[in-house]
Design a protein around this motif. Structure first.
Motif, short mmCIF file in Angstrom:
data_model
loop_
_atom_site.label_atom_id
_atom_site.label_comp_id
_atom_site.label_asym_id
_atom_site.label_seq_id
_atom_site.Cartn_x
_atom_site.Cartn_y
_atom_site.Cartn_z
N LYS A 16 -56.05 -24.08 16.79
CA LYS A 16 -57.27 -24.76 17.25
C LYS A 16 -57.53 -24.45 18.72
CE LYS A 16 -57.30 -29.17 15.99
NZ LYS A 16 -56.72 -30.49 15.62
N LYS A 17 -56.47 -24.45 19.52
CA LYS A 17 -56.61 -24.14 20.94
C LYS A 17 -57.07 -22.70 21.14
CE LYS A 17 -54.07 -24.48 25.30
NZ LYS A 17 -52.78 -24.90 25.93
N LEU A 18 -56.50 -21.78 20.34
CA LEU A 18 -56.85 -20.37 20.45
C LEU A 18 -58.34 -20.15 20.13
CD1 LEU A 18 -55.99 -17.41 20.84
CD2 LEU A 18 -55.37 -17.35 18.42
N ARG A 19 -58.83 -20.84 19.12
CA ARG A 19 -60.24 -20.69 18.75
C ARG A 19 -61.16 -21.09 19.90
NH1 ARG A 19 -59.75 -23.19 12.60
NH2 ARG A 19 -58.88 -21.30 11.62
N GLU A 20 -60.78 -22.13 20.62
CA GLU A 20 -61.58 -22.55 21.77
C GLU A 20 -61.51 -21.52 22.89
OE1 GLU A 20 -63.68 -25.18 22.05
OE2 GLU A 20 -63.28 -25.30 19.89
N LEU A 21 -60.33 -20.95 23.11
CA LEU A 21 -60.18 -19.94 24.16
C LEU A 21 -60.98 -18.68 23.85
CD1 LEU A 21 -56.33 -20.27 24.84
CD2 LEU A 21 -58.17 -20.90 26.41
N ILE A 22 -61.01 -18.28 22.58
CA ILE A 22 -61.73 -17.07 22.19
C ILE A 22 -63.23 -17.23 22.44
CG2 ILE A 22 -62.38 -15.63 20.19
CD1 ILE A 22 -59.56 -16.07 19.10
N LYS A 23 -63.73 -18.46 22.32
CA LYS A 23 -65.15 -18.72 22.56
C LYS A 23 -65.56 -18.39 24.00
CE LYS A 23 -65.61 -22.41 19.11
NZ LYS A 23 -65.84 -23.87 18.93
N SER A 24 -64.59 -18.42 24.92
CA SER A 24 -64.90 -18.15 26.34
C SER A 24 -64.79 -16.67 26.69
CB SER A 24 -63.95 -18.95 27.23
OG SER A 24 -62.61 -18.47 27.11
N LEU A 25 -64.47 -15.83 25.69
CA LEU A 25 -64.33 -14.40 25.91
C LEU A 25 -65.52 -13.65 25.32
CD1 LEU A 25 -60.55 -14.04 24.93
CD2 LEU A 25 -61.49 -14.04 27.24
N PRO A 26 -65.70 -12.36 25.66
CA PRO A 26 -66.77 -11.57 25.03
C PRO A 26 -66.65 -11.60 23.50
CG PRO A 26 -65.88 -10.39 26.91
CD PRO A 26 -65.01 -11.60 26.72
N LEU A 27 -67.77 -11.48 22.81
CA LEU A 27 -67.82 -11.67 21.36
C LEU A 27 -66.90 -10.72 20.60
CD1 LEU A 27 -71.69 -12.16 20.99
CD2 LEU A 27 -69.91 -13.91 21.11
N PHE A 28 -66.78 -9.48 21.07
CA PHE A 28 -65.99 -8.48 20.33
C PHE A 28 -64.49 -8.78 20.34
CE2 PHE A 28 -66.35 -6.86 24.66
CZ PHE A 28 -65.06 -6.52 24.97
N GLU A 37 -53.11 -10.80 14.31
CA GLU A 37 -52.64 -12.09 13.79
C GLU A 37 -51.37 -11.98 12.96
OE1 GLU A 37 -54.25 -15.92 11.20
OE2 GLU A 37 -55.61 -14.28 11.72
N GLN A 38 -51.27 -10.96 12.13
CA GLN A 38 -50.14 -10.86 11.20
C GLN A 38 -48.83 -10.51 11.88
OE1 GLN A 38 -50.39 -11.82 8.03
NE2 GLN A 38 -52.50 -12.33 8.58
N ARG A 39 -48.89 -9.96 13.07
CA ARG A 39 -47.64 -9.52 13.73
C ARG A 39 -47.34 -10.27 15.03
NH1 ARG A 39 -51.40 -5.41 14.83
NH2 ARG A 39 -51.57 -4.84 17.03
N THR A 40 -48.08 -11.34 15.30
CA THR A 40 -47.83 -12.12 16.51
C THR A 40 -47.84 -13.60 16.18
OG1 THR A 40 -50.19 -12.14 17.06
CG2 THR A 40 -48.84 -10.41 18.08
N SER A 41 -47.18 -14.38 17.01
CA SER A 41 -47.19 -15.84 16.84
C SER A 41 -48.45 -16.40 17.49
CB SER A 41 -45.96 -16.46 17.48
OG SER A 41 -46.03 -16.34 18.90
N SER A 42 -48.80 -17.63 17.12
CA SER A 42 -49.98 -18.27 17.71
C SER A 42 -49.79 -18.45 19.22
CB SER A 42 -50.24 -19.62 17.03
OG SER A 42 -49.09 -20.46 17.10
N TYR A 50 -55.38 -16.16 27.49
CA TYR A 50 -55.39 -16.54 28.91
C TYR A 50 -55.44 -15.30 29.80
CZ TYR A 50 -54.41 -21.54 28.22
OH TYR A 50 -54.50 -22.87 27.91
N ASP A 51 -54.62 -14.30 29.47
CA ASP A 51 -54.56 -13.08 30.29
C ASP A 51 -55.89 -12.33 30.26
OD1 ASP A 51 -51.96 -13.70 30.87
OD2 ASP A 51 -51.07 -12.29 29.44
#
Length: 354
Positions: A16-28, A37-42, A50-51
């Protein structure tokens, strides 16, 4: 959601937190996070978000073309047009900057390295998918890291720490008031960390039914959700047994009924509360060492390696997926063992005749 295991609850909160963070980044950028997603943890994906947020804010501040754009207007074509010089300027920017709250942010070698590594992964994803033609991040050299001494407790410091937890002689009057209520819990918690080397997140996630009293083991969930059993010795067994007798008399808050370690508010302890607990006691014993739960983990790994000399066993017990990670942390001890081996093999018996 409270019926789910703790590690699954945390994963949902992270998503849920990640989805909010992605909204603040460029759309692509959403394509990148789906792709890894399949090879990394949330938690790893949150760190990437953040980076990347720092990187795009840098471009909006320093790049004359992108400075005119809103975050949603930045495209892959803009990313494709950047050069190695842009990457090097970003590394310089990372050393010191002001954030949105006008707080001073200083990154040292390791902080810069992590952010550049995130950027490399970001560029690699689009380059390998042939979405961009250039990969300037791949040409950037990571900063040279200076080896840091591994901070850990010495044997006598471990004993002093547990004595302080048990007795509380050096605590302030206010701390002693709380100590009467938490002594048994604190001793069980710190003895467990020092006696098993588990991560603080693994400790937080423990439930009462994760303890196998018959075989002296605890069931934990490692990074990535892998479930393993870690075994403990008699000292840990005694401390846990004493705490369980007390824990069984506590009526927890709703949703925290299964949690092993409870706060005074009768809720599952958080990572932050355990970090503060470790800091409180450790400062009394060794004020010049910055001791965290992770340093207790290093202390356990050091003791185990000194006792067994088996780096693979240490890696397995600590849950390192790559033994080279373990070797890197205990390189000094490995060198110490190699030096001690120099006189172990005798080529010729000494002549004892006078």
């Amino acid at each position: 959601m409270n019926s789910l295991p703790y590690h699954e609850q945390q994963d949902i909160e992270n998503i849920k937190k990640l989805r909010e963070l992605i909204k603040s980044l460029p759309l692509f950028c959403s394509d990148f996070f789906r792709g890894i997603e399949q090879r990394t943890s949330s938690r790893t994906r949150i760190a990437y978000a953040y980076d990347l947020n720092v990187f795009f804010h840098f471009l909006q501040e320093e790049n004359p073309v992108i400075a005119k754009l809103s975050m949603s207007e930045i495209t892959l074509e803009h990313i494709d047009s950047l050069t190695v010089t842009d990457m090097e300027e970003y590394m310089e920017y990372l050393k010191y900057r002001l954030n949105d709250d006008n707080r001073h942010i200083i990154n040292k070698e390791r902080g810069i390295m992590r952010k550049i590594s995130s950027l490399k992964s970001f560029y690699n994803y689009y380059y390998q998918n042939e979405s961009i033609k250039n990969n300037p991040a791949a040409l950037v050299k990571l900063p040279k890291l200076h080896e840091k001494d591994i901070i850990r407790l010495d044997i006598d410091e471990v004993a002093s720490l547990l004595d302080e937890v048990e007795q509380g002689d050096s605590l302030t009057l206010k701390q002693k008031t709380y100590h009467k209520k938490t002594k048994v819990r604190d001793l069980a918690l710190l003895t467990l960390l020092l006696g098993t080397g588990i991560r603080v997140s693994e400790c937080v996630g423990l439930n009462i039914n994760d303890i196998d009293s018959k075989n002296n083991g605890i069931r934990i969930h490692r990074k990535g959700g892998k479930e393993v059993t870690v075994y403990f010795g008699d000292e840990v067994e005694k401390a846990l047994s004493n705490y369980l007798n007390e824990r069984n008399t506590i009526i927890p808050e709703a949703g925290h009924e299964d949690a092993l370690f409870l706060s005074l508010q009768k809720k599952r302890m958080s990572v932050k509360s355990i970090e503060n607990l470790v800091k409180k006691y450790a400062q009394l014993i060794t004020p010049l060492k910055k001791i965290t739960p992770h340093k207790l983990r290093s202390t356990y790994g050091t003791s185990l390696y000194r006792e067994t000399g088996d780096i693979y066993l240490v890696a397995d017990v600590l849950g390192h997926s790559d033994v080279n990670t373990t070797k890197k942390h205990y390189a000094a001890l490995e060198d110490e063992r190699r030096r001690s081996a120099r006189n172990k093999v005798i080529l010729r018996e000494k002549n004892t005749k006078e």
